[in-house]
Design an enzyme around this catalytic site. Structure first.
Site, PDB file in Angstrom:
ATOM      1  N   HIS A 223     -48.031 -25.425  -7.555  1.00 20.25           N
ATOM      2  CA  HIS A 223     -49.060 -26.136  -8.318  1.00 20.25           C
ATOM      3  C   HIS A 223     -50.178 -25.228  -8.849  1.00 20.25           C
ATOM      4  O   HIS A 223     -51.032 -25.675  -9.597  1.00 20.25           O
ATOM      5  CB  HIS A 223     -49.698 -27.247  -7.471  1.00 20.25           C
ATOM      6  CG  HIS A 223     -50.686 -26.735  -6.457  1.00 20.25           C
ATOM      7  ND1 HIS A 223     -50.284 -26.183  -5.268  1.00 20.25           N
ATOM      8  CD2 HIS A 223     -52.033 -26.668  -6.467  1.00 20.25           C
ATOM      9  CE1 HIS A 223     -51.336 -25.801  -4.585  1.00 20.25           C
ATOM     10  NE2 HIS A 223     -52.425 -26.080  -5.277  1.00 20.25           N
TER      11      HIS A 223
HETATM   12  C1  UD1 Z   1     -56.701 -28.766  -6.511  1.00 21.51           C
HETATM   13  C2  UD1 Z   1     -57.488 -27.524  -6.092  1.00 21.51           C
HETATM   14  C3  UD1 Z   1     -56.556 -26.557  -5.363  1.00 21.51           C
HETATM   15  C4  UD1 Z   1     -55.787 -27.240  -4.254  1.00 21.51           C
HETATM   16  C5  UD1 Z   1     -55.059 -28.434  -4.809  1.00 21.51           C
HETATM   17  C6  UD1 Z   1     -54.283 -29.182  -3.744  1.00 21.51           C
HETATM   18  C7  UD1 Z   1     -59.358 -26.983  -7.591  1.00 21.51           C
HETATM   19  C8  UD1 Z   1     -59.859 -26.035  -8.609  1.00 21.51           C
HETATM   20  N1  UD1 Z   1     -58.073 -26.825  -7.215  1.00 21.51           N
HETATM   21  O1  UD1 Z   1     -55.783 -28.321  -7.533  1.00 21.51           O
HETATM   22  O2  UD1 Z   1     -57.336 -25.516  -4.822  1.00 21.51           O
HETATM   23  O3  UD1 Z   1     -54.864 -26.319  -3.708  1.00 21.51           O
HETATM   24  O4  UD1 Z   1     -56.019 -29.313  -5.410  1.00 21.51           O
HETATM   25  O5  UD1 Z   1     -53.459 -30.143  -4.305  1.00 21.51           O
HETATM   26  O6  UD1 Z   1     -60.091 -27.835  -7.133  1.00 21.51           O
HETATM   27  N2  UD1 Z   1     -53.507 -35.209 -10.769  1.00 21.51           N
HETATM   28  C9  UD1 Z   1     -52.988 -36.484 -10.738  1.00 21.51           C
HETATM   29  N3  UD1 Z   1     -53.236 -37.258  -9.647  1.00 21.51           N
HETATM   30  C10 UD1 Z   1     -53.938 -36.827  -8.590  1.00 21.51           C
HETATM   31  C11 UD1 Z   1     -54.472 -35.523  -8.639  1.00 21.51           C
HETATM   32  C12 UD1 Z   1     -54.246 -34.731  -9.719  1.00 21.51           C
HETATM   33  O7  UD1 Z   1     -52.316 -36.936 -11.658  1.00 21.51           O
HETATM   34  O8  UD1 Z   1     -54.109 -37.588  -7.634  1.00 21.51           O
HETATM   35  C13 UD1 Z   1     -53.219 -34.349 -11.922  1.00 21.51           C
HETATM   36  C14 UD1 Z   1     -54.155 -34.512 -13.047  1.00 21.51           C
HETATM   37  O9  UD1 Z   1     -53.411 -34.458 -14.209  1.00 21.51           O
HETATM   38  C15 UD1 Z   1     -55.035 -33.283 -12.978  1.00 21.51           C
HETATM   39  C16 UD1 Z   1     -54.099 -32.253 -12.372  1.00 21.51           C
HETATM   40  O10 UD1 Z   1     -53.233 -32.991 -11.520  1.00 21.51           O
HETATM   41  O11 UD1 Z   1     -55.513 -32.904 -14.207  1.00 21.51           O
HETATM   42  C17 UD1 Z   1     -54.808 -31.207 -11.577  1.00 21.51           C
HETATM   43  O12 UD1 Z   1     -55.587 -31.803 -10.544  1.00 21.51           O
HETATM   44  P1  UD1 Z   1     -56.917 -31.085  -9.983  1.00 21.51           P
HETATM   45  O13 UD1 Z   1     -57.429 -31.814  -8.842  1.00 21.51           O
HETATM   46  O14 UD1 Z   1     -57.828 -30.812 -11.087  1.00 21.51           O
HETATM   47  O15 UD1 Z   1     -56.397 -29.692  -9.461  1.00 21.51           O
HETATM   48  P2  UD1 Z   1     -55.143 -29.359  -8.558  1.00 21.51           P
HETATM   49  O16 UD1 Z   1     -54.194 -28.620  -9.405  1.00 21.51           O
HETATM   50  O17 UD1 Z   1     -54.633 -30.527  -7.769  1.00 21.51           O
END
Ligand code: UD1
Length: 374
Positions: A223
């Site tokens: 991820h």
């Molecule tokens: C975040 C953390 C990372 C951690 C990871 C664990 C930051 C910068 N990164 O990354 O350090 O290892 O979480 O999972 O904070 N999304 C969904 N549903 C959800 C959550 C996310 O659809 O419940 C999708 C969204 O499209 C979003 C993308 O995932 O834009 C990224 O989510 P985000 O929380 O921004 O960062 P992670 O890649 O999960």
């Protein structure tokens, strides 16, 4: 207000923070420290959030900010604004943040701007790679914190190099004056959570909920922006997984699914790569314990594999968890074309091993440390 008159405001938002907060919340409550739990809403899917609260026995958050996705600036900025209001309203004795996500950064900034004491759990980790968003988050959180709770001696050494002084356990220096120290080694709360999860598994029969026979599959997770945001690189990882000699189970993070959909890569997925929805914590621990090897860019999963005696290949150039590299249990592999050269060590059939991540009572040590510090 808790039995001992103290009130702590805890900020969580992303999946690994729910795992870390589970054991700590229980110990805070046992120590009579009142905790106001705030969920930023960074992770919001049921299987990225609600399921974790249930499995880890976390109390319902008193505040759910419902932030959701966005660019780093937009996501962090919205959190900062709402957290400020919550902290002002609750007027806690201190704010506690976990790990290195945007929720950590926003919580740290909000507390610092309001001059409220800040505690950082999982302090001192460094990848020394400033292109990772997590590295910026953890450096800022550490430097704004008054109490830095470190999981490993490596993390303590990083903090010491950055000029931090160790906090003496009872809050006093040798001369009896209040301690000027700021960091303390408490161990890794993820190990506490892992021990509890294994105990539940044993009670439930220890099987892998993946439907695959033990040691007859690889468990993968991917991820990190550096691996999934570039469609060509993501395709190379999928191709590498599809060259495996055994099934590769890949519970797919929503970020990765979205990137794969946009790059139209999903229709090209075939055996032995099996993509499934993200797993809950207990199922993921079981799937790890029974895997032939783990292939991942997640920090938590590297450690879980190490502690469970399962070989791991970390799909990155560096790791913050240097201890896992001991005796080749974890190997770094940033190049998808090289992946299978690294999967050689046979798993060791064991339960939780190694003392490097503490004795499984990190959460208790945190509660004790806070009782003195607050
Ligand atoms: C975040 C953390 C990372 C951690 C990871 C664990 C930051 C910068 N990164 O990354 O350090 O290892 O979480 O999972 O904070 N999304 C969904 N549903 C959800 C959550 C996310 O659809 O419940 C999708 C969204 O499209 C979003 C993308 O995932 O834009 C990224 O989510 P985000 O929380 O921004 O960062 P992670 O890649 O999960």
């Amino acid at each position: 207000m808790g039995e001992n008159g103290m009130k702590l405001l805890t900020i969580v938002g992303a999946r690994p923070q729910f795992v870390k907060a589970g054991p700590v919340s229980r110990e805070l409550s046992a120590a009579g420290i009142a905790e106001v739990l705030v969920h930023t809403g960074q992770h919001y899917d049921a299987n990225m959030s609600d399921l974790f609260f249930k499995e880890l026995d976390l109390p319902e958050p008193q505040y759910h900010l419902g932030i959701g996705s966005g660019s780093h600036g937009a996501q962090t900025g919205k959190m900062l604004e709402l957290l400020e209001t919550v902290i002002q309203k609750e007027a806690p004795d201190a704010v506690m943040v976990y790990g290195d996500t945007n929720s950590t950064l926003a919580g740290a900034l909000a507390a610092a701007k309001l001059n409220v004491g800040l505690i950082h759990v999982e302090a001192g980790l460094r990848s020394f790679n400033r292109t990772m968003p997590e590295e910026a988050n953890r450096v800022v959180a550490d430097h704004l914190s008054q109490l830095l709770l470190a999981p490993t001696p490596t993390a303590c050494a990083n903090l010491s190099r950055e000029g931090f002084v160790e906090y003496s356990g009872n809050g006093h220096d040798r001369g009896g004056k209040a301690s000027t120290g700021r960091y303390a080694l408490v161990g890794d709360v993820m190990k506490d959570a892992l021990l509890a999860a294994r105990a539940i598994s044993r009670r439930n029969g220890n099987g892998s909920s993946s439907g695959l026979r033990a040691r007859s599959y690889y468990l993968a997770s991917l991820h990190r922006p550096a691996n999934v945001d570039d469609p060509e690189r993501l395709r190379l990882w999928f191709d590498a997984f599809m060259r495996a000699d055994l099934p590769v189970l890949l519970p797919m993070h929503p970020r990765t699914r979205r990137a794969a959909e946009e790059a139209q890569l999903l229709s090209g997925i075939r055996e032995p790569l099996r993509i499934v929805e993200p797993l809950g914590y207990l199922a993921m621990v079981d799937a790890t314990a029974n895997a032939r090897a783990v292939l991942t860019d997640s920090g938590g999963l590297q450690k879980e594999a190490f502690l469970l005696g399962v070989p791991c290949v970390t799909l990155r150039e560096e790791t913050e968890w240097l201890e896992t590299l001991e005796e080749g249990w974890n190997q770094l592999c940033p190049d998808p074309l090289e992946l299978w050269k690294h999967v050689q060590t046979p798993p060791r059939n064991g339960e939780i091993c190694s003392a490097v991540y503490g004795d499984g009572h990190a959460a208790k040590k945190i509660a004790q440390c806070l009782t003195h510090w607050l």
